[in-house]
Scaffold this motif. Structure first.
Motif, PDB file in Angstrom:
ATOM      1  N   GLY A  64      50.694  -4.346  52.276  1.00  0.00           N
ATOM      2  CA  GLY A  64      50.573  -5.204  53.452  1.00  0.00           C
ATOM      3  C   GLY A  64      49.301  -4.878  54.195  1.00  0.00           C
ATOM      4  O   GLY A  64      48.233  -4.782  53.617  1.00  0.00           O
ATOM      5  N   ALA A  65      49.421  -4.648  55.511  1.00  0.00           N
ATOM      6  CA  ALA A  65      48.245  -4.386  56.338  1.00  0.00           C
ATOM      7  C   ALA A  65      47.943  -2.917  56.446  1.00  0.00           C
ATOM      8  O   ALA A  65      46.960  -2.526  57.058  1.00  0.00           O
ATOM      9  N   THR A  66      48.788  -2.066  55.887  1.00  0.00           N
ATOM     10  CA  THR A  66      48.533  -0.635  55.943  1.00  0.00           C
ATOM     11  C   THR A  66      48.383  -0.106  54.542  1.00  0.00           C
ATOM     12  O   THR A  66      48.143  -0.837  53.611  1.00  0.00           O
ATOM     13  N   ALA A  67      48.487   1.221  54.376  1.00  0.00           N
ATOM     14  CA  ALA A  67      48.356   1.808  53.041  1.00  0.00           C
ATOM     15  C   ALA A  67      49.367   2.910  52.894  1.00  0.00           C
ATOM     16  O   ALA A  67      49.737   3.571  53.848  1.00  0.00           O
ATOM     17  N   ALA A  68      49.815   3.132  51.660  1.00  0.00           N
ATOM     18  CA  ALA A  68      50.744   4.227  51.372  1.00  0.00           C
ATOM     19  C   ALA A  68      50.045   5.192  50.456  1.00  0.00           C
ATOM     20  O   ALA A  68      49.363   4.808  49.528  1.00  0.00           O
ATOM     21  N   LEU A  69      50.189   6.458  50.724  1.00  0.00           N
ATOM     22  CA  LEU A  69      49.519   7.470  49.942  1.00  0.00           C
ATOM     23  C   LEU A  69      50.443   8.004  48.860  1.00  0.00           C
ATOM     24  O   LEU A  69      51.643   8.141  49.059  1.00  0.00           O
ATOM     25  N   VAL A  70      49.847   8.317  47.728  1.00  0.00           N
ATOM     26  CA  VAL A  70      50.571   8.969  46.646  1.00  0.00           C
ATOM     27  C   VAL A  70      49.925  10.315  46.433  1.00  0.00           C
ATOM     28  O   VAL A  70      48.720  10.413  46.295  1.00  0.00           O
ATOM     29  N   THR A  71      50.698  11.374  46.443  1.00  0.00           N
ATOM     30  CA  THR A  71      50.134  12.703  46.302  1.00  0.00           C
ATOM     31  C   THR A  71      50.555  13.332  44.989  1.00  0.00           C
ATOM     32  O   THR A  71      51.680  13.155  44.558  1.00  0.00           O
ATOM     33  N   GLY A  72      49.587  14.033  44.380  1.00  0.00           N
ATOM     34  CA  GLY A  72      49.919  14.818  43.198  1.00  0.00           C
ATOM     35  C   GLY A  72      49.833  16.277  43.563  1.00  0.00           C
ATOM     36  O   GLY A  72      48.796  16.733  43.986  1.00  0.00           O
ATOM     37  N   VAL A  73      50.897  17.009  43.429  1.00  0.00           N
ATOM     38  CA  VAL A  73      50.933  18.405  43.822  1.00  0.00           C
ATOM     39  C   VAL A  73      51.185  19.250  42.587  1.00  0.00           C
ATOM     40  O   VAL A  73      52.170  19.056  41.892  1.00  0.00           O
ATOM     41  N   THR A  74      50.295  20.170  42.334  1.00  0.00           N
ATOM     42  CA  THR A  74      50.437  21.038  41.177  1.00  0.00           C
ATOM     43  C   THR A  74      51.441  22.132  41.468  1.00  0.00           C
ATOM     44  O   THR A  74      51.314  22.852  42.445  1.00  0.00           O
TER      45      THR A  74
ATOM     46  N   TYR B  28      44.230  -0.259  65.738  1.00  0.00           N
ATOM     47  CA  TYR B  28      44.563   1.055  65.184  1.00  0.00           C
ATOM     48  C   TYR B  28      45.707   1.012  64.167  1.00  0.00           C
ATOM     49  O   TYR B  28      46.123   2.060  63.672  1.00  0.00           O
ATOM     50  N   SER B  29      46.234  -0.170  63.848  1.00  0.00           N
ATOM     51  CA  SER B  29      47.436  -0.230  63.018  1.00  0.00           C
ATOM     52  C   SER B  29      47.204   0.338  61.620  1.00  0.00           C
ATOM     53  O   SER B  29      48.043   1.096  61.101  1.00  0.00           O
ATOM     54  N   GLN B  30      46.077  -0.006  60.975  1.00  0.00           N
ATOM     55  CA  GLN B  30      45.833   0.524  59.639  1.00  0.00           C
ATOM     56  C   GLN B  30      45.613   2.034  59.686  1.00  0.00           C
ATOM     57  O   GLN B  30      46.100   2.775  58.829  1.00  0.00           O
ATOM     58  N   GLY B  31      44.899   2.505  60.690  1.00  0.00           N
ATOM     59  CA  GLY B  31      44.676   3.941  60.829  1.00  0.00           C
ATOM     60  C   GLY B  31      45.961   4.699  61.071  1.00  0.00           C
ATOM     61  O   GLY B  31      46.193   5.771  60.493  1.00  0.00           O
ATOM     62  N   ALA B  32      46.836   4.154  61.916  1.00  0.00           N
ATOM     63  CA  ALA B  32      48.127   4.808  62.168  1.00  0.00           C
ATOM     64  C   ALA B  32      48.947   4.862  60.887  1.00  0.00           C
ATOM     65  O   ALA B  32      49.656   5.843  60.626  1.00  0.00           O
ATOM     66  N   GLY B  33      48.846   3.815  60.054  1.00  0.00           N
ATOM     67  CA  GLY B  33      49.546   3.829  58.777  1.00  0.00           C
ATOM     68  C   GLY B  33      49.049   4.917  57.851  1.00  0.00           C
ATOM     69  O   GLY B  33      49.833   5.568  57.147  1.00  0.00           O
ATOM     70  N   LEU B  34      47.725   5.143  57.842  1.00  0.00           N
ATOM     71  CA  LEU B  34      47.170   6.211  57.010  1.00  0.00           C
ATOM     72  C   LEU B  34      47.602   7.592  57.506  1.00  0.00           C
ATOM     73  O   LEU B  34      47.884   8.491  56.709  1.00  0.00           O
ATOM     74  N   VAL B  35      47.648   7.761  58.821  1.00  0.00           N
ATOM     75  CA  VAL B  35      48.083   9.046  59.373  1.00  0.00           C
ATOM     76  C   VAL B  35      49.526   9.330  58.978  1.00  0.00           C
ATOM     77  O   VAL B  35      49.860  10.426  58.498  1.00  0.00           O
TER      78      VAL B  35
ATOM     79  N   PHE C  24      35.607   2.452  53.093  1.00  0.00           N
ATOM     80  CA  PHE C  24      36.667   3.354  52.654  1.00  0.00           C
ATOM     81  C   PHE C  24      37.019   4.334  53.778  1.00  0.00           C
ATOM     82  O   PHE C  24      36.130   4.860  54.457  1.00  0.00           O
ATOM     83  N   ALA C  25      38.307   4.604  53.950  1.00  0.00           N
ATOM     84  CA  ALA C  25      38.707   5.743  54.768  1.00  0.00           C
ATOM     85  C   ALA C  25      38.346   7.009  54.000  1.00  0.00           C
ATOM     86  O   ALA C  25      38.505   7.072  52.784  1.00  0.00           O
ATOM     87  N   THR C  26      37.837   8.008  54.702  1.00  0.00           N
ATOM     88  CA  THR C  26      37.421   9.243  54.043  1.00  0.00           C
ATOM     89  C   THR C  26      38.261  10.411  54.554  1.00  0.00           C
ATOM     90  O   THR C  26      38.526  10.536  55.745  1.00  0.00           O
ATOM     91  N   LEU C  27      38.672  11.235  53.623  1.00  0.00           N
ATOM     92  CA  LEU C  27      39.468  12.419  53.931  1.00  0.00           C
ATOM     93  C   LEU C  27      38.667  13.631  53.479  1.00  0.00           C
ATOM     94  O   LEU C  27      38.342  13.764  52.296  1.00  0.00           O
ATOM     95  N   THR C  28      38.314  14.501  54.429  1.00  0.00           N
ATOM     96  CA  THR C  28      37.522  15.683  54.107  1.00  0.00           C
ATOM     97  C   THR C  28      38.203  16.929  54.654  1.00  0.00           C
ATOM     98  O   THR C  28      38.999  16.869  55.589  1.00  0.00           O
ATOM     99  N   THR C  29      37.888  18.053  54.054  1.00  0.00           N
ATOM    100  CA  THR C  29      38.317  19.350  54.552  1.00  0.00           C
ATOM    101  C   THR C  29      37.120  20.005  55.213  1.00  0.00           C
ATOM    102  O   THR C  29      36.069  20.143  54.596  1.00  0.00           O
TER     103      THR C  29
END
Length: 291
Positions: free
Chosen positions: A21-31, A195-202, A279-284
């Protein structure tokens, strides 16, 4: 405060984004790996207790702060989104007024705090000081014991070397100094802010990692997570890229403050370029400023 440690999930996770939809869902791979001293999971987390039965999520307490002030629209959006997650308690402690650009500054004396509300009326505490003061007051004066600190959503991107100027990042770094994992979230500059898409990513990031947020503090952490969300207006964010941070950028003034082109078809491999291409960017990033 003891030796600095890096949260295990920061080294183990790799995220992908699927538009929903208007947001995004994250999929995580955890070793899967052995247990860790910082509370990381011993094995990959699961959402299934038994065949056909969903496990109840572990209760999670989140402290939310920012640098735009307790009444800002960005913090209200992320607080509302986080409060909708199951088994989540949200405490809001933020500066009384806009403190953008103050980095990790702290006041020489403990600042006063007051009852307040967010823009939509969620109960909060305002602090007469800097963003880092707000987090320190939440932990040291109010005695809150969050499993996670989320700061933002900030109005304006915090990329590359700009992170050291950011009060949003400064508040996240204050949490890390207390051994609490932190996510700083910022949205790119633009004529308007949705802020709706950003809140969805958070919330998706929190959901993907919540099994690792089991403690309430300890030895200082060495990193925080920095999420920057492009300002796409009515268009959709193109996705999310997990990339190395860029502590130095050639032509920093224009590269980091350019508008974002969310209709771009480019896929730059660098943080600033990817952000400007929608693109939204995720950094450490380090939990302490470079200087």
């Amino acid at each position: 405060m003891g030796a600095v440690r890096q949260p295990a999930w920061a080294a183990r996770t790799r995220l992908a984004v699927m538009a929903v939809g208007a947001t995004a869902a994250l999929v995580t791979g955890v070793t899967a790996c052995g247990g860790s001293s910082d509370g990381g999971p011993a094995t990959a987390p699961t959402t299934t207790a038994a065949a056909g039965t969903s496990a109840a999520p572990r209760p999670l307490t989140i402290l939310v702060s920012n640098d735009d002030g307790v009444g800002a629209a960005g913090i209200d959006a992320v607080v509302t989104a986080l409060r909708a997650l199951p088994a989540v308690t949200v405490d809001v402690v933020a500066p009384d007024t806009n403190q953008s650009g103050t980095g990790g500054k702290t006041s020489p004396a403990t600042p006063a705090h007051h009852d307040a509300t967010t823009a939509s009326g969620v109960a909060a505490t305002s602090v007469d000081g800097f963003p880092a003061d707000a987090v320190n007051a939440a932990l040291g004066v109010l005695g809150l014991k969050p499993n996670l600190v989320v700061t933002g959503i900030n109005q304006g991107q915090n990329l590359g070397p700009f992170v050291d100027l950011s009060g949003t990042v400064g508040a996240a770094r204050a949490a890390a100094a207390h051994g609490i994992p932190a996510l700083a979230a910022s949205m790119g500059l633009g004529p308007t802010f949705d802020y709706s898409q950003g809140a969805g990513l958070v919330t998706a990031w929190v959901t993907a990692h919540r099994a690792t947020f089991t403690g309430t503090g300890g030895a200082p952490l060495s990193t925080v997570t920095n999420l920057n969300i492009p300002n796409c207006g009515a268009a959709k964010i193109r996705g999310e890229r997990e990339l190395p941070t860029e502590p130095t950028v050639t032509d920093m003034g224009t590269a980091i403050t350019n508008g974002q082109d969310c209709s771009s078809t480019a896929t730059p491999a660098d943080e600033v370029g990817a952000f400007n291409a929608g693109f939204a960017t995720l950094t450490t990033i380090p939990a302490r400023p470079a200087k």
